[in-house]
Design an enzyme around this catalytic site. Sequence first.
Site, PDB file in Angstrom:
ATOM      1  N   LYS A  53      19.181  17.621  67.592  1.00 23.57           N
ATOM      2  CA  LYS A  53      19.411  18.904  66.912  1.00 23.57           C
ATOM      3  C   LYS A  53      20.510  18.746  65.858  1.00 23.57           C
ATOM      4  O   LYS A  53      20.394  19.248  64.745  1.00 23.57           O
ATOM      5  CB  LYS A  53      19.782  19.988  67.933  1.00 23.57           C
ATOM      6  N   GLN A  97      23.207  24.594  75.032  1.00 23.96           N
ATOM      7  CA  GLN A  97      22.124  23.752  75.554  1.00 23.96           C
ATOM      8  C   GLN A  97      21.939  24.024  77.051  1.00 23.96           C
ATOM      9  O   GLN A  97      22.890  23.936  77.828  1.00 23.96           O
ATOM     10  CB  GLN A  97      22.453  22.264  75.310  1.00 23.96           C
ATOM     11  N   ASP A 120      18.333  30.725  69.373  1.00 19.80           N
ATOM     12  CA  ASP A 120      17.267  30.376  70.324  1.00 19.80           C
ATOM     13  C   ASP A 120      16.302  31.544  70.545  1.00 19.80           C
ATOM     14  O   ASP A 120      15.221  31.355  71.102  1.00 19.80           O
ATOM     15  CB  ASP A 120      17.882  29.985  71.684  1.00 19.80           C
TER      16      ASP A 120
END
Length: 283
Positions: A53, A97, A120
Amino acid sequence: MANIIDGKKLSQEIKDNLKEKSVEFEKLYGRKITLAVILVGENPASQVYVKNKIKATEYVGFKSLSFYLPNDSTEEQVADTVKSLANDNSVDGILVQLPLPKHINETKILNLIPASKDVDGFLPENVGKLMLGMPTTIACTPYGVAKMLESTNIDFSGKNAVVIGRSNIVGKPMALLLLNMNCTVTICHSKTKNLKEICKQADLIVAAIGKPKFVTADMVKDGAVVIDVGINRTENGLVGDVDFENVKDLTSYITPVPGGVGPMTIAMLLNNTYLCAVRKENA
Ligand code: NAD
């Protein structure tokens, strides 16, 4: 003969487009788009995801901030990191995460992210807006699948779509997106009866189960589109939820694993970050 939807190629196009947009953004607003990533602990798969990422964030020219907290961090320490990023006006997106270590309450931590920085698309406000068909930040994986479907130029309106899996991050938002595309949507899960018969009726199957080669040839209708979200680590490397070799020739379009939905997820994360940054500047 199946067409393979190449997630690697499609995601590269999206990233190259974002690279140009990021230059324009910087010219217009005099600052770089900024994505902050928080990783708690040493989960090897999470470390790989975070590394990829960050690499992609830098590739498109965004500023990447990374916070690595030890496995024994307290919930308060993780919360403080999120809160300071929430209050930092130069930060456009915050990504925590998952999974977090067991002693930390994930929901509590995620809810500290302002909905406007939820790249997200996991927060109730953003999921609620998706449910209502309002513009919002859409969870990266289903959003990536929607882009892959769009790339086929098929009109999915009125088609029978079957989503296997009902998780909050893949199955449920995927079903909502397909509904917004006017599909007739069936959500299947571990308690579903007659899964094979239901799948056999599907013009489109999205498999998000987490079981290697779960979707077999006898479950797939001739000419169906099959999207494989699964990522399973096996002795033979990464394997999807679809028995690709035996299913592919039945389909009109299919996605491979690796090189399918995975790269699209990262591209859509960057796209979400861009959209959050633009919305902030125009709020
Ligand atoms: P999850 O474990 O949260 O959900 C799995 C779903 O599968 C559940 O809803 C469950 O009801 C359903 N299921 C389990 N057994 C079943 C059965 N026998 N029949 C029908 N349904 C069954 O998983 P998730 O987070 O939604 O992820 C699913 C898969 O997608 C995993 O392999 C994960 O690694 C992968 N994934 C990939 C990406 C990507 O970027 N490609 C992103 C997220 C998840």
